[in-house]
Design an enzyme around this catalytic site. Structure first.
Site, PDB file in Angstrom:
ATOM      1  N   HIS B   6      -4.127   5.197   8.510  1.00 58.40           N
ATOM      2  CA  HIS B   6      -3.031   5.041   7.488  1.00 58.40           C
ATOM      3  C   HIS B   6      -1.734   5.458   7.958  1.00 58.40           C
ATOM      4  CE1 HIS B   6      -1.854   5.737   2.862  1.00 58.40           C
ATOM      5  NE2 HIS B   6      -1.217   4.888   3.374  1.00 58.40           N
ATOM      6  N   ARG B  71       6.154  -0.482   5.977  1.00 60.70           N
ATOM      7  CA  ARG B  71       6.397   0.524   4.842  1.00 60.70           C
ATOM      8  C   ARG B  71       5.947   0.323   3.757  1.00 60.70           C
ATOM      9  NH1 ARG B  71      11.913   3.737   4.886  1.00 60.70           N
ATOM     10  NH2 ARG B  71      11.382   5.295   3.611  1.00 60.70           N
ATOM     11  N   HIS B 178      -3.190  -0.051  -1.957  1.00 59.95           N
ATOM     12  CA  HIS B 178      -1.821   0.563  -1.865  1.00 59.95           C
ATOM     13  C   HIS B 178      -0.536  -0.286  -2.620  1.00 59.95           C
ATOM     14  CE1 HIS B 178       1.142   3.237  -0.132  1.00 59.95           C
ATOM     15  NE2 HIS B 178       0.194   3.761   0.643  1.00 59.95           N
ATOM     16  N   TYR B 194       1.532   6.090  -6.565  1.00 60.28           N
ATOM     17  CA  TYR B 194       0.516   5.804  -5.759  1.00 60.28           C
ATOM     18  C   TYR B 194      -0.706   6.623  -6.196  1.00 60.28           C
ATOM     19  CZ  TYR B 194       3.954   4.649  -1.962  1.00 60.28           C
ATOM     20  OH  TYR B 194       4.803   4.196  -1.101  1.00 60.28           O
ATOM     21  N   HIS B 223      -4.699   8.155  -0.102  1.00 56.29           N
ATOM     22  CA  HIS B 223      -4.352   9.475  -0.673  1.00 56.29           C
ATOM     23  C   HIS B 223      -5.656  10.249  -1.341  1.00 56.29           C
ATOM     24  CE1 HIS B 223      -1.619   6.216  -1.221  1.00 56.29           C
ATOM     25  NE2 HIS B 223      -0.732   6.810  -0.383  1.00 56.29           N
ATOM     26  N   GLU B 284      -1.045   9.423   6.957  1.00 59.21           N
ATOM     27  CA  GLU B 284       0.248   8.826   6.496  1.00 59.21           C
ATOM     28  C   GLU B 284       1.523   9.368   6.925  1.00 59.21           C
ATOM     29  OE1 GLU B 284       0.359   8.164   2.168  1.00 59.21           O
ATOM     30  OE2 GLU B 284       1.835   6.474   2.181  1.00 59.21           O
TER      31      GLU B 284
END
Lengths: 353, 353
Positions: B6, B71, B178, B194, B223, B284
């Protein structure tokens, strides 16, 4: 004493639901409008609705007092208008008052607010004041999304909320941040909308100066704080990147988390990362999850078992979670049910005099 | 080998952002429309944008390969229409392809999809196919809320998604769920939107039969799975109350969680409650949280340190998290970067022949 700060009257007699159905039907057909005189619920029906549910579970689990409010999923502020919400809130709050009057040692009241999408939150002040000053309630539930999953209202940090916050501060009552049912197909109510709202509210607080404006305003974020404790590093890091003060300075005098997390590893995480002073015992029984965990043989929502199982928790810290913190946050509770002083404490207090 | 599943190209050269600004300006004034020939980004500019950021951090932290996509916050599917999104997605995906071509050992591509609110997800099939079959990408990012925080599209389990899922299955590529930036003032993007989206998607999967219809469809919930692992008891209990199969049967062949959780207690919880086979290493970086944790002296998003610090994790399990699971989920990775066989493994393989 063990206080459960989060219980809803999910087992209310059927007549309440019938009243609501008539109220909703009357939105399109005023002839269906229910009259309060039709809403007949006897004291015995109330007793019956609780004896084999909340009261039985209090006894079985060894908890003493539940801070009790109307069923959250039934608040449904998105239905009808402000008048609909006011009528429905009053009916629900009055019923909570009857519960608390019948069982003054088992329940303390928290009110539903008559919120309505697009209506200023100041419209809730009257009902809040009535519940606190006339009915002896100790707090309120505040819905951060009265639209029911469409999130069309301003954030909790918007100035439109300030008149309501001023009244909360004046009355010295906290609000639990609690959404109601979802009318957005994306969000399952108890599995997504509730948890998302908790996380959302915390981040709203993190990015605002609300508690500089209201240093004594208090919020309880239920369901263990949504995703927040699990992502505590993320929130500490975001606060730092955003040039906000550290979280303990920024909001931990004002924001508290309950223990409605339905497995031991989650409770352990909560108690590890969040300061003990910010954790309030709660189970939300009878609520979102009603079954028995096949892995433990006990109810998922018997959160006392998890807290009891955290062996490294000191007795003073356990006392804070079970009673002390809740009395501090719901400070009006002391007027209803004074702290019991143990014989030792009495003796030493007498000795000091 | 350590694969970070990620990463977004958050450090892309400024010219990309300028192109986007012109594209947005042209929504109201077509004379502002940018031409692709104006978007001049040299190979050196790409190298420069990565050498002191993602590549430096890979080296410092000891990770090898990042599964890399445009992004996320800039996808902004809510801006413009389907044509806007397609143009922007192609530009972004082509740039990711250049990154992966310049650094074939460090990056493997995942594409942005040209979603647009109110437009059928089947409109994304062409770009997905182009990225996978022509550019060698190994997956896609799928936005469960192309409206940017208003949640106006149907859930991920709606049949309108099925044509896209059929193509994903055919190409054997997973999607990371996402969202992008939020244009709803209630939701901070990286702090609320998110995480909420992650939780929301999981509950959509839990309440549907999507994986009965698509037994080989795979989603990564980033996440750390939003709030899900922290509330794993709640989700097991909700599944049971809703008469759904146990979670491992219902969705754990299809749903995976990354390790973007920025503190050790969170990672420990994740690794305790979620089966190891369902956890994919990720950081991330360079992403949502960029600072150094004053409590540890290390970057919040240096998630490898947390995974390394979990002492009870066995070596085979650690290997699954760092490489094995990711190769299984992003199965096309094997064509780009074959699994390195250690000398011992080679010897024993030769002995077996």
């Amino acid at each position: 004493m063990i206080i459960d700060c989060h219980g809803h009257y999910t087992t209310a007699p059927r007549a309440l639901e019938n009243y609501r159905q008539s109220q909703i039907a009357a939105l399109n057909d005023p002839s269906q409008a229910p009259s309060l005189s039709e809403l007949k619920i006897s004291d015995d029906q109330i007793r019956e609705s609780l004896e084999n549910a909340q009261l039985k579970l209090q006894r079985e689990r060894g908890t003493d007092l539940t801070i009790f409010s109307p069923r959250a999923s039934a608040m449904a502020h998105h239905i009808g208008n402000a008048a609909t919400s006011l009528d429905w809130s009053q009916v629900c709050n009055d019923l909570i008052h009857r519960v608390c009057t019948l069982y003054p040692e088992n329940f303390a009241g928290v009110c539903q607010l008559p919120q309505s999408p697009g209506v200023a939150p100041s419209s809730c002040i009257g009902e809040l004041e009535r519940c606190v000053t006339e009915l002896g309630f100790v707090g309120c539930n505040l819905n951060p999304d009265p639209s029911g999953g469409h999130w069309t209202s301003p954030p909790l940090t918007d100035r439109s909320w300030y008149p309501l916050y001023e009244k909360m501060v004046e009355l010295d009552v906290p609000a639990m941040v609690h959404v109601s049912s979802s009318c957005n197909a994306n969000f399952h109510a108890t599995g997504a909308h509730y948890i998302n709202a908790d996380t959302t509210a915390f981040m709203q607080f993190l990015t605002s100066d609300l508690f500089r404006d209201f240093p004594t305003l208090k919020f309880v974020i239920p369901h263990g704080g949504g995703a927040v404790p699990y992502h505590w590093g993320r929130y500490r890091g975001l606060a730092q990147d955003l040039k906000r003060p550290p979280l303990n300075e920024l909001l931990l005098n004002n924001v508290f988390f309950d223990t409605c997390v339905y497995h031991l590893p989650g409770i352990e995480l909560l108690l590890t990362v969040i300061p003990i002073d910010n954790i309030l015992f709660a189970s939300e029984m009878v609520g979102a999850v009603r079954g028995i965990d096949p892995e433990t043989g006990h109810y998922f929502d018997d959160t006392k078992r998890y807290v009891d199982a955290v062996s490294w928790l000191s007795d003073p810290d356990r006392h804070k979670i079970y009673e002390g913190n809740t009395r501090r946050v719901y400070s009006r509770l002391e007027r209803r049910i004074p702290t019991k002083v143990s014989p030792q404490q009495q003796t030493s207090a007498q000795a000091r005099r």
